[in-house]
Scaffold this active site. Structure first.
Site, mmCIF file in Angstrom:
data_model
loop_
_atom_site.group_PDB
_atom_site.id
_atom_site.type_symbol
_atom_site.label_atom_id
_atom_site.label_comp_id
_atom_site.label_asym_id
_atom_site.label_seq_id
_atom_site.Cartn_x
_atom_site.Cartn_y
_atom_site.Cartn_z
ATOM 1 N N HIS A 98 0.845 -1.195 0.000
ATOM 2 C CA HIS A 98 0.000 0.000 0.000
ATOM 3 C C HIS A 98 0.885 1.251 0.000
ATOM 4 C CE1 HIS A 98 -2.735 3.139 1.380
ATOM 5 N NE2 HIS A 98 -3.684 2.398 0.836
ATOM 6 N N GLU A 170 -4.003 2.285 -7.154
ATOM 7 C CA GLU A 170 -4.364 3.382 -6.259
ATOM 8 C C GLU A 170 -3.364 4.527 -6.453
ATOM 9 O OE1 GLU A 170 -6.686 1.673 -2.725
ATOM 10 O OE2 GLU A 170 -4.591 1.380 -2.244
ATOM 11 N N GLY A 176 -6.652 9.295 0.415
ATOM 12 C CA GLY A 176 -6.686 9.916 1.744
ATOM 13 C C GLY A 176 -7.223 11.335 1.776
ATOM 14 N N SER A 216 -9.912 7.884 -2.919
ATOM 15 C CA SER A 216 -11.038 8.830 -2.879
ATOM 16 C C SER A 216 -12.296 8.320 -3.583
ATOM 17 C CB SER A 216 -10.641 10.195 -3.449
ATOM 18 O OG SER A 216 -9.774 10.865 -2.572
HETATM 19 O O1 13P Z 1 -6.024 3.783 0.562
HETATM 20 C C1 13P Z 1 -7.127 3.467 0.137
HETATM 21 C C2 13P Z 1 -7.497 2.041 0.020
HETATM 22 O O2 13P Z 1 -6.399 1.221 0.247
HETATM 23 C C3 13P Z 1 -8.121 4.457 -0.277
HETATM 24 O O3 13P Z 1 -8.305 5.400 0.729
HETATM 25 P P1 13P Z 1 -9.435 6.531 0.537
HETATM 26 O O4 13P Z 1 -10.612 5.857 -0.120
HETATM 27 O O5 13P Z 1 -9.742 7.012 1.924
HETATM 28 O O6 13P Z 1 -8.827 7.595 -0.338
#
Ligand code: 13P
Length: 258
Positions: A98, A170, A176, A216
């Site tokens: 991640h 991602e 975040g 997001s």
């Molecule tokens: O990091 C994420 C999933 O691993 C996504 O986070 P958000 O959906 O809060 O942006």
């Protein structure tokens, strides 16, 4: 989206206490009973909660996965958790690489590769996270970056093991509190590129590998991502931490996207 199952999961990161997690799972169990079996649900809680939550989901098809693991089976690695330990809990899913692990704990592509290989060796499904950062995107090397990350992550992974790989795209700039939601067109292009690489590496088998989108994702934009051909599901943070918000997403997918 293809006609495979839709994978919908949430990374809880370091957000819930055990009692909050158990309460959430209790509600998710009720929701799950109303969903098609074409939806595959997974939750990625913190390490200390894996065992109780694994017990709490018994008799359902909800998967529980770990947020990270070490590549070694055992040894003097204070603070780490091994694939053997995860397997002993009855888990079969682990998230690897991640962006927060890469950013705050200096995990690099080679570490990610070692973890992927170890996960597969122990019969754990590897949820491999890749994604370019804001500079890569500005400099127009987003495609090259995800290709490089995934190519390294999958070194020494033979075609017969790729069934146990799930890719999560991602983009770092989308994740975040400070993340900017990505345009669906951009997501579609990146997913197409990832699919192309998987097919280059694994031929027909690479067509089957699920590629999830995360960053997001929220109630307003999730359908635009699911409409992309090579998006096989969603990996959600904030918008799924609240069970009511996740429920809305799940029921909409159930009604309109299968
Ligand atoms: O990091 C994420 C999933 O691993 C996504 O986070 P958000 O959906 O809060 O942006």
């Amino acid at each position: 989206m293809s006609n495979q199952k839709v994978l919908l999961g949430t990374n809880w990161k370091m957000t819930k206490t055990l009692s909050e997690g158990r309460q959430y799972v209790k509600q998710l169990r009720e929701i799950e009973q109303q969903l098609s079996d074409q939806i595959e649900l997974f939750i990625i809680p913190s390490f200390p909660h894996l065992y109780p939550l694994k017990e709490d989901v018994q008799g359902t098809s909800i998967n529980i996965g770990a947020q990270n693991m070490h590549w070694e089976e055992k040894g003097a690695y204070t603070g780490e958790v091994s694939p053997v330990m995860l397997k002993e809990l009855g888990l079969d899913l682990v998230e690897i690489g991640h962006s927060e692990r890469r950013q705050y704990y200096n995990e690099n592509d080679v570490d990610v590769n070692k973890k992927v290989v170890a996960a597969l060796r122990h019969d754990l499904k590897a949820l491999v996270c890749i994604g370019e950062n804001a500079t890569d995107k500005t400099m127009n090397v987003g495609k090259e970056k995800v290709r490089q990350q995934l190519k390294i992550a999958l070194q020494h992974v033979p075609a017969e093991d790729v069934d146990n790989v799930i890719v999560a795209y991602e983009p770092v700039w989308a994740i975040g509190e400070n993340g900017l939601p990505a345009d669906a067109d951009y997501v579609a292009e990146q997913h197409d590129e990832i699919r192309k690489l998987l097919v280059e590496l694994y031929g027909n088998k690479g067509v089957e590998t699920p590629i999830l989108y995360g960053g997001s994702v929220n109630k307003r934009n999730f359908e635009s991502y699911l409409n992309c051909q090579n998006v096989s599901g969603l990996f959600i943070g904030r918008a799924a931490w609240d069970i009511d918000s996740f429920r809305d997403i799940l029921f909409t997918v159930n009604e309109h996207h299968l």
